[in-house]
Design a protein around this motif. Sequence first.
Motif, PDB file in Angstrom:
ATOM      1  N   SER A  98      33.674  58.583  27.531  1.00  0.00           N
ATOM      2  CA  SER A  98      32.915  57.343  27.254  1.00  0.00           C
ATOM      3  C   SER A  98      32.900  57.297  28.252  1.00  0.00           C
ATOM      4  N   GLY A  99      32.983  57.402  29.553  1.00  0.00           N
ATOM      5  CA  GLY A  99      33.054  56.657  30.414  1.00  0.00           C
ATOM      6  C   GLY A  99      33.603  56.338  31.894  1.00  0.00           C
ATOM      7  N   GLY A 100      33.302  56.526  32.527  1.00  0.00           N
ATOM      8  CA  GLY A 100      34.232  56.930  34.221  1.00  0.00           C
ATOM      9  C   GLY A 100      33.410  58.379  34.822  1.00  0.00           C
ATOM     10  N   ALA A 101      34.053  58.895  35.738  1.00  0.00           N
ATOM     11  CA  ALA A 101      33.949  59.635  36.786  1.00  0.00           C
ATOM     12  C   ALA A 101      33.959  61.076  36.251  1.00  0.00           C
ATOM     13  N   ALA A 102      33.797  61.098  34.478  1.00  0.00           N
ATOM     14  CA  ALA A 102      33.879  62.938  34.519  1.00  0.00           C
ATOM     15  C   ALA A 102      32.692  62.398  33.243  1.00  0.00           C
ATOM     16  N   ASP A 103      31.875  61.069  33.043  1.00  0.00           N
ATOM     17  CA  ASP A 103      30.745  61.567  32.363  1.00  0.00           C
ATOM     18  C   ASP A 103      29.940  61.289  32.617  1.00  0.00           C
ATOM     19  N   THR A 104      29.337  62.992  32.094  1.00  0.00           N
ATOM     20  CA  THR A 104      28.141  62.893  32.557  1.00  0.00           C
ATOM     21  C   THR A 104      26.737  63.162  31.389  1.00  0.00           C
ATOM     22  N   GLN A 105      25.833  62.736  31.324  1.00  0.00           N
ATOM     23  CA  GLN A 105      24.755  62.532  30.427  1.00  0.00           C
ATOM     24  C   GLN A 105      23.516  63.571  30.329  1.00  0.00           C
TER      25      GLN A 105
ATOM     26  N   TYR B  32      28.706  53.523  39.814  1.00  0.00           N
ATOM     27  CA  TYR B  32      27.950  55.459  39.492  1.00  0.00           C
ATOM     28  C   TYR B  32      26.826  55.461  40.340  1.00  0.00           C
ATOM     29  N   TYR B  36      18.185  61.976  38.615  1.00  0.00           N
ATOM     30  CA  TYR B  36      17.896  62.756  37.754  1.00  0.00           C
ATOM     31  C   TYR B  36      16.959  63.379  37.579  1.00  0.00           C
ATOM     32  N   LYS B  49      25.486  63.386  41.336  1.00  0.00           N
ATOM     33  CA  LYS B  49      26.356  62.474  41.233  1.00  0.00           C
ATOM     34  C   LYS B  49      27.612  62.072  41.991  1.00  0.00           C
ATOM     35  N   PHE B  51      30.874  59.185  42.648  1.00  0.00           N
ATOM     36  CA  PHE B  51      31.421  58.003  41.934  1.00  0.00           C
ATOM     37  C   PHE B  51      32.375  57.594  43.401  1.00  0.00           C
ATOM     38  N   LEU B  97      33.385  51.480  34.833  1.00  0.00           N
ATOM     39  CA  LEU B  97      33.911  50.621  33.785  1.00  0.00           C
ATOM     40  C   LEU B  97      34.174  51.846  33.070  1.00  0.00           C
ATOM     41  N   THR B  98      35.170  52.094  32.819  1.00  0.00           N
ATOM     42  CA  THR B  98      35.733  53.309  32.091  1.00  0.00           C
ATOM     43  C   THR B  98      36.252  52.558  30.722  1.00  0.00           C
ATOM     44  N   GLY B 101      31.443  53.123  28.317  1.00  0.00           N
ATOM     45  CA  GLY B 101      30.077  54.040  28.737  1.00  0.00           C
ATOM     46  C   GLY B 101      29.743  53.526  29.532  1.00  0.00           C
ATOM     47  N   ASN B 102      29.087  55.156  30.297  1.00  0.00           N
ATOM     48  CA  ASN B 102      27.906  54.449  31.197  1.00  0.00           C
ATOM     49  C   ASN B 102      27.059  54.400  31.269  1.00  0.00           C
TER      50      ASN B 102
END
Lengths: 116, 116
Positions: A98-105, B32, B36, B49, B51, B97-98, B101-102
């Motif tokens: 749900s967001g943050g550094a690990a979030d890849t869409q 972030y 793409y 990406k 961060f 923001l954690t 959502g990004n």
Amino acid sequence: GAGVSQSPSNKVTEKGKDVELRCDPISGHTALYWYRQRLGQGLEFLIYFQGNSAPDKSGLPSDRFSAERTGESVSTLTIQRTQQEDSAVYLCASSMTSGGAADTQYFGPGTRLTVL
Amino acid sequence: AQSVTQPDIHITVSEGASLELRCNYSYGATPYLFWYVQSPGQGLQLLLKYFSGDTLVQGIKGFEAEFKRSQSSFNLRKPSVHWSDAAEYFCAVAPLLTGGGNKLTFGTGTQLKVEL
């Protein structure tokens, strides 16, 4: 194991009709996003779902737009009383977190909506 | 509000030549940052990406990008372009923001043409 899928791939409708666009996220992805891409423009954020939390609807352009998601599965974006300015490609994306550094869409191929 | 500027709408390069696509962002803090690529008929694919940490980020397909805080830039580079790199490239930012959502804010894209 497949990626994000969207249906239909193309939709042509008449002004004033309602349309429903569907998104199947990657299995196990808790977050789901809808974006709109108008011709010659970048993507605009529409709405964000995270698990069973209340969705972030801050990007919806008008009350004619709504979206639903049941749990962590399929989402539908509904546009009521379509207008010509709604013509665009509607993209869905999902991510594991749900967001943050690990979030890849990861994005689906989109639904191209044309309102006549 | 955050914004992303991609000043070059179209760029044409010869195959084998180097490439640099520009991206500038406006945001109150370091967000972030993403690049793409969108090929015809395909969904958006994440190239790379940023961060935190090393300001030079390596991505897929031989692409790299460098974050320059002083210039609020995140330019994409490739030392030798292949004909298959012809596509549209989007720079995007998301707030730090954690849990929220990004929500990506995209630039308007740069269309890359590769001459053989």
